[in-house]
Design an enzyme around this catalytic site. Structure first.
Site: not given
Ligand code: GRF
Length: 202
Positions: A12, A14, A92, A95, A109, A111
């Protein structure tokens, strides 16, 4: 003001960067709920510490996609909490069309590569193996494909000769934490227009 429903399966970081951007006044939004398919995910703990509704949804019967009853459950939860924008932050599962129809052009999203290069899993490892000299991250609208939707924001990261998958991913994540708030702020301010496959900043 955007009402964000965040979906994630991991730690989490992000989601944390979005909450911090909101607190700092850099993003006109509120997080209305955090939903995870992983009961013990850090993203749920984070939400609880910030007094954001944190909900585990059983993703079965599928392993790598969100469909059927699980998808209906997620749509119901997002609506109940008043989400108008769905933020995939390390979610993961793919959708499916039900969720896409429920939130047309309102699902984003992030990436960990410069799309369209290296879609799919462990994009940072893919970049290393390919010998790429530059990688980065991409925030995009979600469509039916795997990491194929219209691109909103990209930030670059150099790939160093002595990078390991871990060191490269860590450096990409630093840029993710800038890119996601930036992309959502553009959306919140009504400064994004989609033309075909292209996102235009107005
Ligand atoms: C990130 O690297 C994102 O790009 C990918 O999954 C990871 C999630 O990281 N889709 P976090 O849970 O937000 O730390």
């Amino acid at each position: 003001m955007l009402a964000l429903g965040i979906l994630g399966s991991g730690k989490g970081s992000n989601a944390r960067s979005l909450l911090e951007a909101i607190r700092a006044g850099r993003l006109d939004a509120r997080v209305v709920c955090v939903i995870s398919d992983v009961a013990g995910a850090g993203i749920l703990d984070l939400a609880r510490t910030r007094n954001v509704p944190a909900i585990h949804v059983d993703g079965s019967p599928f392993r790598t996609k969100l469909d059927g009853a699980a998808q209906d459950h997620v749509i119901r939860l997002l609506r109940e909490h008043g989400a108008d924008t769905v933020v995939l932050a390390g979610f993961m599962r793919m959708i499916k069309s039900g969720l896409l129809r429920a939130f047309p052009r309102r699902i984003l999203n992030i990436h960990p590569a410069l799309l369209p290069a290296f879609p799919g899993l462990e994009a940072w490892t893919q970049a290393l193996r390919a010998g790429a000299k530059v990688s980065g991250c991409t925030v995009h609208f979600v469509d039916e494909g795997m990491d194929t939707g219209p691109i909103i924001v990209q930030r670059t990261v150099p790939v160093l000769d002595d990078d390991t998958p871990e060191s490269l991913h860590a450096r990409i994540q630093e840029q993710e934490h800038l890119a996601y708030p930036e992309a959502l702020a553009l959306l919140a301010d009504g400064r994004l227009r989609i033309e075909g496959r292209k996102v235009i900043r107005t």
